[in-house]
Structure formats: C-alpha cells, structure tokens
Design an enzyme around this catalytic site. Structure first.
Site, mmCIF file in Angstrom:
data_model
loop_
_atom_site.group_PDB
_atom_site.id
_atom_site.type_symbol
_atom_site.label_atom_id
_atom_site.label_comp_id
_atom_site.label_asym_id
_atom_site.label_seq_id
_atom_site.Cartn_x
_atom_site.Cartn_y
_atom_site.Cartn_z
ATOM 1 N N GLN A 1 0.841 -1.205 0.000
ATOM 2 C CA GLN A 1 0.000 0.000 0.000
ATOM 3 C C GLN A 1 0.874 1.253 0.000
ATOM 4 O O GLN A 1 1.712 1.442 0.887
ATOM 5 C CB GLN A 1 -0.944 0.020 1.203
ATOM 6 C CG GLN A 1 -1.996 1.117 1.015
ATOM 7 C CD GLN A 1 -2.916 1.323 2.187
ATOM 8 O OE1 GLN A 1 -2.461 1.496 3.316
ATOM 9 N NE2 GLN A 1 -4.213 1.330 1.929
ATOM 10 N N TYR B 113 -6.283 10.679 3.972
ATOM 11 C CA TYR B 113 -4.886 11.005 3.685
ATOM 12 C C TYR B 113 -4.810 11.763 2.354
ATOM 13 O O TYR B 113 -5.843 12.086 1.755
ATOM 14 C CB TYR B 113 -4.041 9.728 3.720
ATOM 15 C CG TYR B 113 -4.048 9.119 5.114
ATOM 16 C CD1 TYR B 113 -3.401 9.763 6.170
ATOM 17 C CD2 TYR B 113 -4.745 7.953 5.395
ATOM 18 C CE1 TYR B 113 -3.428 9.238 7.460
ATOM 19 C CE2 TYR B 113 -4.785 7.423 6.685
ATOM 20 C CZ TYR B 113 -4.124 8.073 7.714
ATOM 21 O OH TYR B 113 -4.162 7.575 8.994
ATOM 22 N N GLY C 127 -9.774 -6.580 8.582
ATOM 23 C CA GLY C 127 -8.739 -5.876 9.324
ATOM 24 C C GLY C 127 -8.649 -6.412 10.733
ATOM 25 O O GLY C 127 -7.917 -7.373 11.026
HETATM 26 C C1 FMN Z 1 -4.508 -1.191 13.580
HETATM 27 C C2 FMN Z 1 -5.101 -0.658 12.309
HETATM 28 C C3 FMN Z 1 -4.270 -0.067 11.355
HETATM 29 C C4 FMN Z 1 -4.801 0.377 10.135
HETATM 30 N N1 FMN Z 1 -3.948 0.885 9.181
HETATM 31 C C5 FMN Z 1 -4.421 1.149 7.933
HETATM 32 C C6 FMN Z 1 -3.522 1.469 6.867
HETATM 33 O O1 FMN Z 1 -2.290 1.500 7.008
HETATM 34 N N2 FMN Z 1 -4.078 1.724 5.648
HETATM 35 C C7 FMN Z 1 -5.437 1.684 5.429
HETATM 36 O O2 FMN Z 1 -5.879 1.916 4.295
HETATM 37 N N3 FMN Z 1 -6.303 1.369 6.425
HETATM 38 C C8 FMN Z 1 -5.826 1.067 7.643
HETATM 39 N N4 FMN Z 1 -6.698 0.652 8.632
HETATM 40 C C9 FMN Z 1 -8.115 0.427 8.308
HETATM 41 C C10 FMN Z 1 -8.351 -1.053 7.946
HETATM 42 O O3 FMN Z 1 -7.714 -1.387 6.718
HETATM 43 C C11 FMN Z 1 -9.853 -1.389 7.788
HETATM 44 O O4 FMN Z 1 -10.411 -0.597 6.778
HETATM 45 C C12 FMN Z 1 -10.632 -1.172 9.097
HETATM 46 O O5 FMN Z 1 -9.960 -1.796 10.188
HETATM 47 C C13 FMN Z 1 -12.053 -1.711 8.980
HETATM 48 O O6 FMN Z 1 -12.057 -3.098 8.718
HETATM 49 P P1 FMN Z 1 -12.358 -4.182 9.909
HETATM 50 O O7 FMN Z 1 -13.708 -3.830 10.451
HETATM 51 O O8 FMN Z 1 -12.319 -5.519 9.209
HETATM 52 O O9 FMN Z 1 -11.277 -4.001 10.920
HETATM 53 C C14 FMN Z 1 -6.187 0.254 9.874
HETATM 54 C C15 FMN Z 1 -7.024 -0.287 10.866
HETATM 55 C C16 FMN Z 1 -6.502 -0.762 12.051
HETATM 56 C C17 FMN Z 1 -7.417 -1.398 13.062
#
Ligand code: FMN
Length: 372
Positions: A104, A185, A321
């Site tokens: 990414q 971002y 995530g």
């Molecule tokens: C610890 C953490 C770090 C994350 N870092 C990023 C990232 O680097 N880039 C990004 O696009 N989204 C990031 N996200 C968002 C996740 O990719 C995802 O969209 C979000 O957690 C929702 O999905 P989930 O409900 O399955 O956790 C992050 C989320 C978490 C919890």
C-alpha cells in the site's frame, strides 16, 4: 445442512485479472508501527505477514512514498533502495506460502505534523486543518496543524514519488501496489470537497478534484503495469472526513478508475470504522454498477456477511482488518468453523516499539487443546 457444509464462496479461488488468489479473503492494510525510526521492514514483519498467508491476498500496511509522506511513527517506507530491499524477504516468505502480496502506497497529507518534517508544515491540497484528536509524533502527541497547500508546480513531483515507489515495489517482488486514496490522507483530501478548496485545475469540480489521483494512478500504472489497485472510503469519517457531495464524487471517481483498467478497486464500504452520516451510506452494489473490474469490500465484515456479499455478486474479495489482529489463522478458523479470538489490546496495535507483544506472539487456534 450446516452453514459450513455449504460450499464457501469466500474460500473459493479467484483469478483477479492475471493474479491467481487461493481464496477471496484479503488481509486489510493495517499500520502496525514496527519498522523503527529508519522505516525498514524486518524479520518480525516477515513473520507477521507469513502467519497470515493463508489469505488469498495480503495488502501491506501503509508504506510511505517519500519523506514528505511520513506522518506515523515507525511505519515503513519505500523511498530508498535500502527500504525496498528490506521488503524483499517479506515478499519471498509470503510467496513461499502460496499467497500474494501488494504494497500500500501512502502519503499522509494533512494528517502528518511538522515534527516529522524538521519543523516544516505537513502538505495538503488546501490549508484545512483536521478538527479532532491530535497526532502521535516522534515528540509525543500534538494537536493537528493547519497544513500548507501544495503549489500546482509541486504536484508532478509528488506523482513521480508514487511512481518511483511503485517501481521499487515491483523490483522487490511485490505482486502489485495499492494506491491509498482512503481515510483522509493526501489523495482522499484531493478527492473530497471538504478538504479541497483549490482554485487551480486540481480543485472545484469533481473532474478537477479527481485529476491528481488520475495522474498518480497513470504514473504508477506505467511503473507497475496491470498491477495497480486503488482504495477509497466513500462513507468514512476517519481523519475528520465526509463531504456533502460524497455520492456524486465517489461514483465519478469509480467511473474514471474503471477506464484505467485497475487490478482492483477496494471500497471501504462498511461503517464500523466511522460513518460521516451525510446521507445513505454508499453500497458495493453502487460501485458494481459503475466499475467493471474486480471489487474488494471491507469494514465490519464477519464470515457470514462476507459470504453473502460474494454470493450476491456485490464483491469478489472481502478484506478483514481487526479480525486478523487476534486471528492470524483467520482462514483456517473460517474453514473449520473454529471460534474467533478477540483482538489484542489496542495499545499494542501500533506500538511504535519493535515488540512482538500483540504482534507475532498472537497464537493460532489450538485445535488439539480444544479437543476438536
Ligand atoms: C490497527 C489498524 C491499522 C490500520 N492501518 C491502515 C492502513 O495503514 N491503511 C489503510 O488503508 N487502512 C488502515 N486501517 C483500516 C483497515 O484497513 C480497515 O479498513 C478497518 O480496520 C475496517 O475493517 P475491519 O472492520 O475488518 O477491521 C487500519 C485499521 C486498524 C485497526
């Protein structure tokens, strides 16, 4: 018949254009802040990703394309040869387990802070500050600052940074790159009327607000042909986002991206990471109607919701995530109907320290111990 006895859509393979995936589960990009001050991938990260390599596709944590792009303590970079080389063992280890991995590409835009830039302000499309919680910097937590608006003449240089980063990712063996245009971002800030108040060709109309992402994707596509995905978050409020014209904007963005023959479009459609509430949430079906390539959905999915989204044709892949934080073997748990563990304590999500705690020490399911 139990749910598990039915054939799984989620666990069936997929040819995503010319990229073969062993199943339709993706690891969502997650910043874990284990790369140290030099922003170098390392052996602990190789182990973390390898532990999750039963997923068909791994999307790495946001990886910065230039020093200007930095805005998170100890997140990795790919703007030097040394950083690119450091990623190679991670990629090789994941490939050895039969999975695919895309990097990414990240520029943090206004979410950064001058503490990352020797006192210079972070950059953004316009001088519009994030309202809300502060930012973690190398000097501790600080309030957000009003960013400096990028000059029109600076934009080709930023686009070139994305392209160079993509070329380095290709050379390091990645299967592709994901352009991070989500979550408030830099690129999301250009797309959205809330954060883009520019009066040049890169602001105003939705055509103009798309222009910078379009140029970035073009350059990245040239550097890494056929292997470019893009991530967007039409419903998200993270980083103080959400624009009244979100539906018009993101429908247009998806239409334009469709003309560019992407590897995939990754839509954070779920509301579990914050919803701006400025209208009905956009659905994967709305994106299917205007984007003809592979579609990844994300946010708040469990196995049943993911199966249903794929079964009804709304998505080709679902990215998980937080479920992957506490379940490195998420695919095996889905496959066997094993229970999911909770995520580790949130203080361990982005530790900033090179510690295994809550990272590579998260156990796999103990089927023997559980008497399964
Ligand atoms: C610890 C953490 C770090 C994350 N870092 C990023 C990232 O680097 N880039 C990004 O696009 N989204 C990031 N996200 C968002 C996740 O990719 C995802 O969209 C979000 O957690 C929702 O999905 P989930 O409900 O399955 O956790 C992050 C989320 C978490 C919890």
């Amino acid at each position: 018949m139990s749910a598990l006895a039915r054939p799984s859509h989620l666990l069936s393979p997929l040819d995503m254009r010319d990229l073969h995936l062993q199943n339709r589960v993706a690891l969502a990009p997650m910043t874990r802040a284990r790369s140290g001050a030099e922003r170098l991938a390392n052996a602990m990260m190789a182990e973390y990703y390898t532990q999750r390599a039963s997923a068909g596709l791994l999307i790495t944590e946001g990886t910065t394309i230039s020093p200007q792009a930095n805005g998170w303590v100890c997140s990795p970079g790919i703007y030097t040869e040394e950083q690119a080389e450091a990623w190679r063992p991670v990629v090789d280890a994941v490939h050895a387990r039969g999975s695919r991995i895309v990097l990414q590409l990240w520029h943090t835009g206004r979410a950064s802070h001058s503490a990352f830039h020797g006192g210079e302000l972070p950059v953004a499309p316009s001088a519009v500050k994030i309202e809300g919680e502060g930012v973690h910097t190398p000097e501790g937590k600080k309030p957000h600052e009003t960013p400096r608006a990028l000059e029109t003449g600076e934009l080709p240089g930023v686009a070139a940074d994305y392209a160079s980063a993509a070329a380095r990712a290709k050379a390091a063996g990645f299967d592709g790159v994901e352009v991070h245009a989500a979550n408030g971002y830099l690129l999301d800030e250009f797309l959205q009327s809330k954060t883009n108040r520019r009066e040049d060709d890169y602001g105003g109309s939705v055509e103009n607000r798309f222009r910078f992402l379009g140029e970035v994707v073009e350059g990245v596509e040239e550097a890494f042909p056929g292997r470019v995905g893009v991530r967007i978050s039409p419903n998200g409020s993270f980083n103080d986002m959400g624009s009244p014209d979100f539906r018009e904007t993101f429908t247009y963005v998806a239409r334009r991206l469709d003309e560019m023959g992407l590897l995939y479009l990754h839509v954070v459609d779920g509301l579990a990471f914050g919803f701006h509430g400025l209208g009905d949430a956009m659905t994967l079906e709305e994106f299917r109607a205007v984007f003809s390539g592979p579609l990844i959905g994300c946010c708040g999915y469990d196995r049943e919701a993911a199966e249903a989204a794929i079964a009804r044709g709304a998505a080709d892949v679902i990215a998980f995530g937080r479920p992957f934080l506490g379940n490195p073997d998420l695919v095996e748990r889905f496959d066997n109907g094993w229970p999911l563990a909770d995520a580790p304590d949130a203080s361990l999500w982005f530790s900033g320290e090179q510690t295994v705690a809550g990272y590579t020490d998260v156990p796999m399911y103990d089927a023997v111990g559980a008497g399964v």
